[in-house]
Design an enzyme around this catalytic site. Structure first.
Site, PDB file in Angstrom:
ATOM      1  N   GLU A 236      -5.420  42.232  25.561  1.00  9.97           N
ATOM      2  CA  GLU A 236      -4.330  41.277  25.346  1.00  9.97           C
ATOM      3  C   GLU A 236      -4.060  40.504  26.637  1.00  9.97           C
ATOM      4  O   GLU A 236      -3.881  41.096  27.705  1.00  9.97           O
ATOM      5  CB  GLU A 236      -3.056  42.003  24.921  1.00  9.97           C
ATOM      6  CG  GLU A 236      -3.106  42.601  23.523  1.00  9.97           C
ATOM      7  CD  GLU A 236      -2.721  41.608  22.432  1.00  9.97           C
ATOM      8  OE1 GLU A 236      -2.409  40.443  22.768  1.00  9.97           O
ATOM      9  OE2 GLU A 236      -2.716  42.012  21.259  1.00  9.97           O
TER      10      GLU A 236
ATOM     11  N   HIS B 129      -9.616  37.441  18.407  1.00 16.59           N
ATOM     12  CA  HIS B 129      -8.857  37.945  17.268  1.00 16.59           C
ATOM     13  C   HIS B 129      -8.984  37.002  16.074  1.00 16.59           C
ATOM     14  O   HIS B 129      -9.112  37.433  14.931  1.00 16.59           O
ATOM     15  CB  HIS B 129      -7.384  38.116  17.661  1.00 16.59           C
ATOM     16  CG  HIS B 129      -6.626  39.024  16.754  1.00 16.59           C
ATOM     17  ND1 HIS B 129      -5.257  39.180  16.827  1.00 16.59           N
ATOM     18  CD2 HIS B 129      -7.029  39.831  15.735  1.00 16.59           C
ATOM     19  CE1 HIS B 129      -4.863  40.047  15.902  1.00 16.59           C
ATOM     20  NE2 HIS B 129      -5.924  40.449  15.235  1.00 16.59           N
TER      21      HIS B 129
ATOM     22  N   ASP C 290      -5.581  33.434  17.726  1.00 16.21           N
ATOM     23  CA  ASP C 290      -5.647  33.764  19.148  1.00 16.21           C
ATOM     24  C   ASP C 290      -7.031  34.309  19.515  1.00 16.21           C
ATOM     25  O   ASP C 290      -7.694  34.912  18.673  1.00 16.21           O
ATOM     26  CB  ASP C 290      -4.552  34.768  19.523  1.00 16.21           C
ATOM     27  CG  ASP C 290      -4.663  36.107  18.800  1.00 16.21           C
ATOM     28  OD1 ASP C 290      -4.645  36.103  17.549  1.00 16.21           O
ATOM     29  OD2 ASP C 290      -4.745  37.153  19.476  1.00 16.21           O
TER      30      ASP C 290
END
Length: 306
Positions: free
Chosen positions: A145, A183, A193
């Protein structure tokens, strides 16, 4: 001011103590993390896993444990943006049981890396997703992330740290170049994203992901060269276009849906698959329709994935 050796040692000791004793805001969740690891460790040590006293199965005379096993082997890396306001916001999200979401790594805008879960354990970052025939990316991937609100460019410090992490993961786990994905690639209906400013081309240049051959694509876009030949009588000059060679021609049977599927995209929702493809490889014009140039890029990539 001069320090004696004893005073200097005391000062260094006090500084080290101050650093090591500084309160960790995640001390309680770290304890819970260790508690969960201990519970899983106990579960793995339970042998045989099926209780012969209560099972209706017919077992052999002895339990025999194989010596040939290992931990899971991650084979994909899935890159996300957090769509949150700060790294701290994301860290809190990933340490609340009720959110049911996590990742192996979180990288802040400042380049700081938080390794939240051992690579060999299963994080909850992919959700309902598919890549090729793989319908459980959480079980086969590492989730990263990036702290980003979803609409802003990614910071240079952040991308530099990401490249270091990817280098480590590729070497440690032997992850193929084509298995570094986003993703939105694995969940095209639900996710967008990392956003369109993410430098996929730069990653591919370092061996993390594939990219199309820009020179070949430009060759496709070149207009056919005019040449002059004689007509059937052999007397009158006729201007015609030089036919493109086989390298510069997309076969008439080329099927964009099949190409997207070969690359890995879930094509059950074709417009969503096109958008995800363009978010990764086109970026300057993300829509649900393929232009002629998009088709050329897709065809070039499709050949790489065969």
């Amino acid at each position: 001011m001069k320090y004696t050796s004893t005073a200097l040692f005391s000062l260094l000791l006090a500084s080290a103590c101050l650093y090591s004793c500084s309160p960790n805001p995640y001390a309680s969740t770290n304890r819970e993390h260790k508690k969960q690891l201990k519970a899983y460790s106990k579960q793995l040590r339970t042998v045989p896993a099926i209780d012969p006293e209560t099972s209706t199965l017919t077992f052999g005379e002895h339990w025999v444990g194989t010596t040939n096993f290992s931990l899971r082997r991650p084979n994909f890396v899935v890159i996300h943006h957090t769509a949150q306001n700060s790294t701290d916001h994301t860290l809190k999200t990933f340490t609340k049981p009720q959110t049911q979401v996590s990742a192996h790594y979180v990288i802040g805008r400042d380049g700081k890396v938080y390794h939240m879960l051992n690579d060999n354990l299963r994080a909850w970052h992919g959700g309902n997703s598919r890549w090729g025939n793989n319908t459980d990316l959480n079980s086969s991937s590492i989730g990263i992330e990036l702290d980003n609100n979803g609409a802003e460019p990614f910071e240079e410090a952040q991308i530099s740290s990401l490249l270091e992490v990817l280098a480590m993961l590729k070497e440690t786990h032997g992850i193929p170049a084509e298995n570094f994905i986003g993703h939105s690639d694995i969940a095209p209906v639900r996710k967008v994203d990392p956003n369109a400013t993410f430098p996929w081309k730069r990653l591919a240049e370092h061996g993390y992901g594939l990219w199309y051959d820009e020179g070949v694509v430009e060759q496709y876009l070149q207009p056919a060269a005019p040449i002059t030949v004689l007509d059937s009588t052999g007397t009158e000059p006729v201007l015609i276009l030089q036919p493109l060679d086989s390298i510069s021609t997309i076969p008439p049977h080329f099927n964009p849906k099949e190409a997207l599927r070969i690359i890995g995209y879930d094509t059950r929702d074709m417009p969503a698959a096109i958008r995800a493809f363009k978010l990764h490889f086109i970026q300057d014009e993300v829509s649900m329709e393929l232009t002629e140039k998009d088709k050329i890029i897709l065809y070039n990539l499709y050949q790489k994935y065969l």
